[in-house]
Design an enzyme around this catalytic site. Structure first.
Site, short mmCIF file in Angstrom:
data_model
loop_
_atom_site.label_atom_id
_atom_site.label_comp_id
_atom_site.label_asym_id
_atom_site.label_seq_id
_atom_site.Cartn_x
_atom_site.Cartn_y
_atom_site.Cartn_z
CE LYS A 199 13.26 -8.47 -12.69
NZ LYS A 199 13.77 -9.86 -11.86
CG ASN A 211 2.18 0.18 3.79
OD1 ASN A 211 1.61 -0.52 3.53
ND2 ASN A 211 3.20 0.81 3.55
N GLY A 212 0.39 -1.25 5.91
CA GLY A 212 0.98 -2.78 6.94
C GLY A 212 -0.98 -3.85 7.68
CG HIS A 251 20.54 -36.26 -11.35
ND1 HIS A 251 20.34 -38.02 -11.36
CD2 HIS A 251 20.74 -35.69 -11.49
CE1 HIS A 251 21.55 -37.65 -10.99
NE2 HIS A 251 21.83 -36.35 -11.45
CD GLU A 306 16.35 -11.67 -10.86
OE1 GLU A 306 16.61 -12.08 -9.98
OE2 GLU A 306 16.04 -10.13 -11.08
NE ARG A 315 4.13 2.09 -1.04
CZ ARG A 315 4.87 2.49 -0.76
NH1 ARG A 315 6.39 2.96 -0.23
NH2 ARG A 315 5.61 2.01 0.94
CD GLU A 338 9.82 -9.71 -10.57
OE1 GLU A 338 9.74 -8.91 -10.18
OE2 GLU A 338 10.84 -9.97 -10.97
CE LYS A 365 10.97 -1.41 -6.85
NZ LYS A 365 11.88 -2.64 -8.24
CB CYS A 417 -0.45 0.41 1.15
SG CYS A 417 -1.81 -1.70 1.23
CD1 TRP A 419 -0.14 -5.89 -4.08
CD2 TRP A 419 0.42 -6.10 -2.18
NE1 TRP A 419 0.10 -6.10 -4.48
CE2 TRP A 419 0.47 -7.47 -3.15
CE3 TRP A 419 0.46 -6.40 -0.51
CZ2 TRP A 419 0.90 -8.50 -2.76
CZ3 TRP A 419 1.03 -8.13 -0.50
CH2 TRP A 419 1.17 -8.75 -1.68
C1 AGP Z 1 12.63 -9.02 -8.03
O1 AGP Z 1 11.93 -8.32 -9.37
C2 AGP Z 1 11.15 -8.68 -7.33
N1 AGP Z 1 10.33 -7.13 -7.02
C3 AGP Z 1 11.70 -9.16 -5.88
O2 AGP Z 1 12.21 -10.53 -6.13
C4 AGP Z 1 12.60 -8.56 -4.68
O3 AGP Z 1 13.64 -8.72 -5.61
C5 AGP Z 1 11.77 -8.82 -3.63
O4 AGP Z 1 10.88 -8.66 -3.25
C6 AGP Z 1 13.12 -8.03 -2.36
O5 AGP Z 1 13.07 -6.94 -3.00
P1 AGP Z 1 14.02 -6.27 -1.97
O6 AGP Z 1 14.66 -6.07 -2.28
O7 AGP Z 1 13.53 -4.33 -1.73
O8 AGP Z 1 13.86 -6.30 -0.36
#
Ligand code: AGP
Length: 602
Positions: free
Chosen positions: A478, A99-100, A497, A474, A28, A481, A597, A2, A75
């Protein structure tokens, strides 16, 4: 995650300013939004499901002149994304945004129902509003009510609150979730992060855990939980609003990919000219733990490889949300490195706090200056990559890898493994990386060509060994996501395996072989998939020529560098393959569905 913003002003444009602030918080991630504003007579609340444009449409049909507003992008955590669950929530004299997560909201809700309160939403936030209203009814003091409510609320929160009988004052507090105060010419703010207010001011103060703030259009007053006033210095943000704009790029993600050459170069230059962390002495610790989430965890795996291979230091990498189950391993002789772009990830913050309780020394590799994690570690290594707006991290990840490369170099030097010749080779490699990253980025046609081959598949594999295996993780994330294609990263040697049963005719397999020692073995694994009909995309370095047609349908050739920089070149190519694929699939590249985010809830 949020986003919240509150603005109180001597003018009547608080709604316009708050909604604009929400737009700067869109990155976010959210699924609904809302605003409460004092129109001179009463507090109006307008909410909308979906994008902020829907809220804008609703506001356009009414008089929104107001001197005080609090607004929110939600969110969803408790309750589906709809108008009833959107913030702000009003109960009695209290209207607030949050937010939380309130972890004990169910118990509080039952207690409040017994006190005669009723509820219109499924949210924990409405319970917080009701509980604060109850506390206010008991004490009659707005700040004391907020202190009393927070004494009983468990979980994470950043609150902006307005009371019916003081509708031009904003009361704010935080625990675990971020909140900053902003000082502008015509009024004052309380917002989730600086990006929400940079269009109006770069003067801000951080609110620490357990501090309470009273914000009027003229004065901001900070208090501790005993309501003693606290002096707080104003800081000046070094980045500007322009960095929150796409500046001609189609997407923030593409802009941030293109920023990587300079970001990485600056990290290496700073290491050799003005290093702020050369005082980390690895020999003082009997073990190193690296803890993070998502891409930051993937960067940590590259860091593990480099520290172990070159520093000869055993390293444990753990996902932050799992780390608490290793707490018996944490001692005062443990060095914990936490890695976080946002510096607000709840799982990582929880791991950091656990380790500190156990006496460990905690170093943070963080991008967001002044973030909660940055403030709570014993030593913070900033990546200074600048604001990262796209939900899918790119420069955030590569800057973390670059910091780990310098830490591995430090460990080598400290342990006496760094010869002058090797030191010279690595320094030359690091300080010449910028044009090589640019060369990798320039190969856009190749990535688009590969994207055209894979975008209509729904199962794809990334294979690699050693350091390439970590980069595969990674690359896979990507692609998942932003294109919503399922992919899996697999150690090349492990595929046979079991999982190789999933390789069918035409299954795309992206294999990486940049490590000389492992090249032949990786090629053998690729041939095993090829024999079963895979569509083979091969990523390797220029020193193996450019004809790999025996086992590869398409090839990406990278400049040959050292282990200290090669992962950065490799992942940039994979970032762009993912980007082009997501574009072909028409996905929302900067704000992928369901994602935030920074995940500030556990
Ligand atoms: C990566 O593309 C994602 N958005 C997510 O995995 C992110 O790396 C993870 O949530 C950690 O976020 P941070 O680096 O802000 O702690």
């Amino acid at each position: 995650m949020c986003g919240i913003i509150g603005y109180t002003t001597r003018k009547d444009n608080s709604v316009e300013v708050a909604v604009n602030g929400l737009k700067n918080l869109e990155y976010r991630g959210y699924d609904s939004s809302g605003i409460a504003f004092f129109d001179g007579e009463k507090i109006d609340i307008v909410k909308a499901k979906g994008k902020i444009a829907n809220l804008d449409d609703k506001l356009a049909s009414q008089d929104t002149k107001a001197c005080c507003a609090i607004a929110h992008t939600r969110w969803a955590t408790h309750g589906e994304p709809n108008e009833a669950n959107a913030h702000p929530h009003n109960v009695g004299k209290v209207t607030l945004v949050h937010n939380g997560i309130i972890e004990n909201y169910a118990v509080l809700k039952e207690d409040l129902k017994a006190k005669g309160y009723s509820f219109n939403s499924d949210t924990d936030t409405e319970v917080a509003a009701a509980y604060l209203d109850y506390c206010y009814s008991q004490t009659g003091d707005k700040l004391q009510a907020l202190v009393d409510a927070c004494d009983s609320i468990r979980g994470s929160y950043a609150f902006d609150v307005i009371y019916e009988d003081e509708p031009t004052t904003i009361y704010a507090t935080r625990k675990d979730s971020p909140l900053v105060v902003g000082y502008a010419h015509d009024g004052n703010f309380a917002a989730s992060d600086i990006s929400a207010i940079l269009d109006y001011t770069n003067k801000y103060s951080l609110i620490n855990e357990g501090e309470f703030v009273k914000i009027t259009k003229d004065i901001v007053t900070f208090y501790d939980k005993d309501l003693n006033k606290i002096e707080k210095k104003s800081e000046t943000a070094t980045w500007d609003a322009n960095q929150y704009q796409k500046n001609g790029y189609d997407h923030f993600m593409l802009k941030e990919i293109y920023e990587q050459p300079k970001v990485i170069n600056d990290i290496f230059e700073r290491y050799y000219t003005d290093c702020s962390y050369k005082d980390i002495d690895f020999s003082k610790f009997d073990k190193i733990h690296i803890v993070a989430c998502g891409s930051a965890m993937h960067a940590s795996l590259v860091g593990k490889y480099l520290l172990q291979t070159y520093g000869k230091i055993p390293v444990m990498v753990e996902i932050a949300s799992e780390y608490r189950y290793s707490e018996e391993l944490i001692t005062p002789s443990t060095l914990l490195i936490v890695v976080s772009q946002s510096g607000e990830t709840a799982d990582t913050l929880a791991a950091l706090r656990l380790a500190k309780e156990k006496g460990a020394y905690v170093v943070g590799i963080v991008n967001a200056v002044g973030s909660t994690i940055a403030r709570e570690v014993d030593k913070c290594i900033y990546t200074y990559a600048g604001p990262e707006i796209a939900v899918a991290t790119t420069k955030g990840y590569t800057s973390q890898v670059a910091i780990f490369s310098t830490l591995a170099l430090m460990a080598m030097e400290e342990k006496g493994y760094l010869t002058q010749e090797t030191a010279k080779e690595i320094k030359e490699d690091m300080l010449s990386i910028e044009p090589k990253i640019n060369d990798v980025i320039a190969n856009r046609e190749k990535y688009l060509d590969i994207a055209n081959d894979i975008y209509n598949h729904n199962d794809l594999f990334f294979l690699g060994r050693g350091i390439d295996s970590s980069v595969c993780m990674e690359g896979s994330l990507k692609l998942k996501e932003i294109s919503y294609m399922h992919s899996e990263s697999y150690s090349a040697g492990e595929l046979k395996h079991g999982t190789i049963s999933l390789i069918d005719k035409g299954t795309p397999v992206i294999s990486i072989a940049t490590d000389e020692k492992l090249f032949e073995k990786t090629v053998s694994n690729i041939k095993e998939t090829k024999a079963r009909g895979s569509y083979s995309i091969f990523v390797t370095t220029e020193n193996h020529g450019d004809d790999h047609s025996e086992f590869a349908d398409k090839t990406i050739i990278l400049p040959k560098t050292t282990d200290f920089t090669e992962p950065i070149l490799t992942v940039v190519a994979l970032q762009l393959v993912a980007y082009e694929t997501a574009k072909l699939r028409g996905c929302d590249i900067d704000k992928p569905r369901n994602l935030a985010k920074s995940v500030t809830v556990e």
